[in-house]
Design a protein around this motif. Structure first.
Motif, mmCIF file in Angstrom:
data_model
loop_
_atom_site.group_PDB
_atom_site.id
_atom_site.type_symbol
_atom_site.label_atom_id
_atom_site.label_comp_id
_atom_site.label_asym_id
_atom_site.label_seq_id
_atom_site.Cartn_x
_atom_site.Cartn_y
_atom_site.Cartn_z
ATOM 1 N N HIS A 2 108.598 -16.825 27.883
ATOM 2 C CA HIS A 2 108.465 -17.878 28.869
ATOM 3 C C HIS A 2 109.582 -17.823 29.900
ATOM 4 C CE1 HIS A 2 105.134 -19.710 26.905
ATOM 5 N NE2 HIS A 2 105.779 -19.636 25.765
ATOM 6 N N SER A 3 110.088 -16.623 30.117
ATOM 7 C CA SER A 3 111.187 -16.480 31.055
ATOM 8 C C SER A 3 110.774 -16.957 32.442
ATOM 9 C CB SER A 3 111.607 -15.022 31.138
ATOM 10 O OG SER A 3 110.488 -14.264 31.555
ATOM 11 N N SER A 4 109.462 -17.061 32.634
ATOM 12 C CA SER A 4 108.962 -17.455 33.943
ATOM 13 C C SER A 4 109.406 -18.851 34.320
ATOM 14 C CB SER A 4 107.440 -17.422 33.923
ATOM 15 O OG SER A 4 106.996 -18.182 32.828
ATOM 16 N N ASN A 5 109.594 -19.668 33.293
ATOM 17 C CA ASN A 5 109.926 -21.045 33.565
ATOM 18 C C ASN A 5 111.444 -21.169 33.598
ATOM 19 O OD1 ASN A 5 109.407 -23.692 33.983
ATOM 20 N ND2 ASN A 5 108.052 -23.885 32.215
ATOM 21 N N ALA A 6 112.016 -21.316 34.789
ATOM 22 C CA ALA A 6 113.470 -21.218 34.877
ATOM 23 C C ALA A 6 114.145 -22.501 34.455
ATOM 24 C CB ALA A 6 113.887 -20.865 36.286
ATOM 25 N N LEU B 183 111.190 -19.925 40.601
ATOM 26 C CA LEU B 183 111.267 -19.808 39.155
ATOM 27 C C LEU B 183 110.648 -18.484 38.727
ATOM 28 C CD1 LEU B 183 109.923 -23.378 38.387
ATOM 29 C CD2 LEU B 183 112.292 -22.681 38.609
ATOM 30 N N GLY B 184 111.426 -17.631 38.137
ATOM 31 C CA GLY B 184 110.892 -16.392 37.577
ATOM 32 C C GLY B 184 110.002 -15.642 38.534
ATOM 33 N N THR B 187 106.820 -12.921 37.911
ATOM 34 C CA THR B 187 106.011 -13.084 36.726
ATOM 35 C C THR B 187 104.880 -13.971 37.219
ATOM 36 O OG1 THR B 187 107.078 -15.116 36.011
ATOM 37 C CG2 THR B 187 108.026 -13.061 35.218
ATOM 38 N N LEU B 189 103.143 -16.380 35.883
ATOM 39 C CA LEU B 189 103.252 -17.814 35.657
ATOM 40 C C LEU B 189 104.355 -18.418 36.525
ATOM 41 C CD1 LEU B 189 102.259 -20.279 34.143
ATOM 42 C CD2 LEU B 189 103.922 -19.780 32.359
ATOM 43 N N GLY B 190 105.469 -17.700 36.608
ATOM 44 C CA GLY B 190 106.584 -18.188 37.419
ATOM 45 C C GLY B 190 106.168 -18.388 38.861
ATOM 46 N N ILE B 193 103.857 -21.345 39.212
ATOM 47 C CA ILE B 193 104.553 -22.641 39.162
ATOM 48 C C ILE B 193 105.283 -22.900 40.480
ATOM 49 C CG2 ILE B 193 106.415 -23.939 38.066
ATOM 50 C CD1 ILE B 193 105.639 -22.691 35.423
#
Lengths: 609, 210
Positions: A2-6, B183-184, B187, B189-190, B193
């Motif tokens: 879940h690294s995408s969620n900073a 955020l990310g 990626t 998902l990043g 978001i």
């Protein structure tokens, strides 16, 4: 994964979560966007959960009256701060939360927050620790005061009584009648702009002992040297003043206007703990044995203050006042009355600064009038030192004690010596100077001490070069932080005194010298320096905070060592990182970072290499 | 591009109705208040060659990005994973070994989005790539209405008086211009978001979205 969620998981308390708990957190977070001045939660609402700010700024406000929309702002939250935990756990918001600017928040639903708190006790503790403070603040409104709340209670109309002011031109008879009618034990008289106090005892003495006629103007017997506190100050400080001056009442002023009177009896009714009992025992002691019994209580007092989570600063203030009373009482018992006006006992080092918590050692000295002839001096001082040892104050390893003739000097010699030290500025001289700069008069003729102090403050003004080499001492011990800002752990543990407390104390001392701040207590010095504009307010308040944290960690460490039956001489300052929990470790790291910043500030100010 | 899509969609609607396909609900008009922010990572920027590596999607509702309601799929690796693309999205063959077969991923995605409108950055590209997979499987293209944050941002800038050629429409520039934290990046998902936050942020600027 879940690294995408900073989501910044490196900050407390989220770094207390393990991997599973963390991914539960990650999967449950929503993101909300608020425009400037949008209300995020309003008082009484059922909050959705814990809010963590990704970007932006939020204030927490108290909205008391519907018409007065913007109440008192408690806190500003910014990036990575969280808010609303207390409201979420309580089920309804206690305050308004409003976005100061455009704000993006994560929202952790209450249910998940509760799950995490139950699953992970450390995480739960963190909220409890922080919440307990808020809890107290909340309960304080309900007038149910316990010890800790007493410490935080401030002087306002609820704890003082109105001052009864005698009409102008009252006679002793009028005053007595007035006080009976008002059912008070003391009244104030006004003479010009000054106020004086008359108590029942004063009246009695005037009439019975001094045989004054009852028609005498009461102004003649009033005491005009009033001890005052500012309205809004800690009630606790009033108590310290009373203990210090051995009086039963203090007058409350607000910007030089009379506000009321605080009576010891009233204060005691607030104060259920036995700290004042200790004070009273010291006060009432008429022999050394009685003093000894009172001193024995002080160890317990420290423990109970610590256990009740009283702020380090208050604990230090209270203990310093008690220590001081005890030393002065003992001094008065030991030294003949005829000699007392010609000598002055000073406490030096940490005692002089009022920063000893666990009694470490005695640092004291004696300043004498130049022409004093007192053959028993050495013998008496030896006895004084020995008695203090018996009372549980160990000898100073550096022999900074009155039984050492080096620290018993006539005033002229005392000042001359400081001049020599300033000129010489080698290691020993700098050490001796540091010790004597923090001196604080305890007993005897305090004017002797004041003369020497004022001389020193003036003298140092002109010695910029000396101040530079003096400031350098603050950088001598390394602060155990590595390049990345982490704590550098050693097998022997971390020396919080050398690495953290000393640089703060000394750096602040040097600044205080340069700007002629007469205070000796580090907190008070910092406050004065901020007021003078010498220290940036932010750095100043961070320094005080860090100083408290370091002292607190040190106190905890010492108490632990005492439980393992260490003698006072064996106490050390080496903190083993393993013994700290994550929260404490984090606080320690942040405090050391502040120390490092302060050192940098000093290097720039004094152009140190 | 978008007009062509619209025309094709009309055809798709007709076809789906004829076939009484189980996917007919995707073509119904959406009356709710939610949107789905979508991003895909691919092997190339060429629509005709690009292969999907991962898909990220997240639900938007009002001023909220419901990141708890999200879809993050990694696909099984295409036979040739170009070196250049590895550098960008950091997905190596080994990272993709656990991935889903493409058909399954597409089905999950369609179910997740339903008939909600899609929000994306340069969304035409993502849709074109997805269409290339969706059409052979189900015989229709991505049916949803969509909003492109790039267009919204351009409009906002134009309203505040900027000339087109001055507007930097790169993803980073938009995020920076709106003070939205990225955020990310890279990626799926990043980016989805971040795009969602950008959308929420733009939406509250007056007069851009009904």
């Amino acid at each position: 994964m879940h690294s995408s969620n900073a989501f910044n998981a490196d900050v407390l308390p989220f770094n207390l979560l393990d991997e599973d708990e963390y991914s539960l957190l990650q999967d449950s977070l929503d993101i909300a966007y608020y425009q400037a001045s949008e209300v995020i939660i309003s008082t009484g609402d059922v909050p959705e959960g814990l809010y963590i700010i990704l970007k932006g700024c939020v204030s927490e406000l108290d909205v008391k009256n519907a018409d007065q929309r913007r109440g008192h702002t408690f806190v500003h939250y910014t990036n990575d701060d969280y808010f609303g935990a207390w409201s979420a756990l309580r089920g309804s918001a206690i305050h308004d939360f409003i976005a100061d600017e455009e704000t993006i928040c994560y929202i952790l639903p209450t249910k998940i927050l509760l799950d995490l708190i139950y699953r992970n006790p450390h995480f739960g503790d963190f909220f409890n620790k922080n919440l307990s403070l808020k809890n107290e603040l909340l309960e304080q409104k309900n007038d149910s005061l316990n010890m800790t709340e007493f410490m935080l209670a401030r002087i306002d109309s609820s704890c003082m009584r109105a001052a009864s002011l005698l009409p102008h031109g009252s006679s002793l008879e009028d005053a007595t009648r007035f006080m009976n009618e008002q059912q008070v034990d003391c009244a104030l008289v006004q003479r010009g702009k000054r106020y004086g106090m008359v108590t029942g005892t004063d009246l009695l003495n005037a009439i019975v002992l001094d045989k004054l006629p009852v028609t005498t103007d009461v102004q003649a017997i009033a005491n005009y040297r009033l001890i005052t506190v500012e309205s809004g100050d800690y009630l606790f400080n009033a108590l310290i003043l009373m203990t210090l001056h051995q009086i039963d009442r203090v007058v409350v002023m607000q910007s030089s206007e009379l506000h009321g009177i605080i009576d010891l009896a009233d204060t005691l009714s607030y104060f259920s703990s036995h700290s004042h009992v200790v004070g009273l025992r010291i006060e009432r002691a008429t022999s050394i044995d009685e003093l000894k019994a009172a001193a024995g209580d002080m160890g317990n007092l420290i423990r109970s203050l610590y256990a009740q989570g009283v702020k380090v600063r208050f604990a230090m203030d209270l203990l310093a006042a008690l220590n001081k009373r005890l030393m002065s009482k003992l001094f008065n018992l030991v030294v003949p009355e005829s000699v007392l006006p010609h000598v002055c006992l000073v406490m030096m080092g940490s005692e002089g600064r009022g920063e000893q918590i666990v009694r470490i050692d005695q640092d004291n000295g004696l300043i004498m009038r130049d022409s004093l002839d007192w053959p028993e001096c050495q013998k008496t001082m030896e006895y004084y030192t020995q008695t203090l040892v018996d009372l549980g104050y160990p000898r100073c390893p550096g022999q900074v004690m009155v039984n050492n003739p080096f620290w018993v000097q006539p005033l002229s010699e005392w000042t001359q010596r400081m001049r020599d030290w300033v000129a010489k500025a080698d290691n020993d001289s700098l050490l001796n100077l540091s010790i004597s700069i923090d001196a604080h008069a305890v007993a005897g003729n305090k004017a002797l001490f004041k003369t020497s102090r004022n001389w020193l403050l003036r003298e140092l003004q002109q010695q910029q070069r000396f101040l530079t080499s003096f400031a350098e001492v603050a950088l001598v011990f390394e602060t155990p932080l590595n390049f990345m800002g982490g704590i550098r752990d050693r097998a022997a543990g971390i020396d919080v005194k050398k690495g953290g407390i000393f640089p703060i104390v000394h750096g602040v001392r040097v600044l205080a010298m340069q700007y002629q701040v007469a205070e000796t207590n580090t907190y008070k010095r910092i406050e004065s320096l901020i007021k003078l504009g010498v220290l940036p307010p932010r750095l100043g308040s961070e320094l005080m905070e860090s100083f408290s944290i370091l002292q607190w960690i040190r106190l905890a460490h010492h108490l632990q060592q005492q439980e393992q039956d260490c003698t006072p001489e064996e106490l050390n300052n080496h903190i083993n990182l393993e013994s700290l929990d994550r929260l404490e470790k984090d606080l320690l790291r942040q405090s050391l970072q502040v120390v490092k910043d302060f050192k940098k500030h000093l290097s720039l100010r004094y152009r140190l290499g | 591009m978008m007009i062509k899509r619209r025309l094709r969609r009309v055809k798709d609607v007709w076809k789906v109705r004829q076939l009484k396909s189980g996917w007919a609900h995707l073509f119904q008009h959406y009356y709710g208040k939610e949107l789905v922010s979508l991003d895909i990572e691919t092997t190339s920027l060429d629509v005709s060659k690009a292969q999907i590596l991962s898909i990220g999607a997240v639900v938007i509702k009002g001023n909220r990005v419901l990141s708890s309601e999200k879809l993050s799929l990694t696909l099984s690796p295409p036979k040739d994973l170009p070196k250049d693309s590895v550098k960008i999205h950091k997905l190596r063959r080994i990272d993709l070994n656990e991935g889903l077969p493409v058909a399954e991923a597409i089905e999950q995605l369609l179910k997740f989005i339903g008939n909600r409108p899609i929000v994306g950055y340069n969304i035409a590209y993502d849709l074109a790539v997805l269409d290339r997979y969706v059409r052979p499987l189900f015989d229709f293209g991505m049916p949803n209405r969509c909003v492109d944050v790039m267009d919204l941002y351009r409009k906002k800038k134009q309203l505040s008086g900027s000339v087109d050629c001055q507007i930097n429409l790169s993803f980073e520039a938009i995020a920076k211009g709106l003070d939205v934290p990225v955020l990310g990046r890279h990626t799926a998902l990043g980016d989805a978001i971040t795009t969602a936050i950008i959308f929420v942020r733009l939406k509250s600027s007056v007069g851009l979205v009904k």
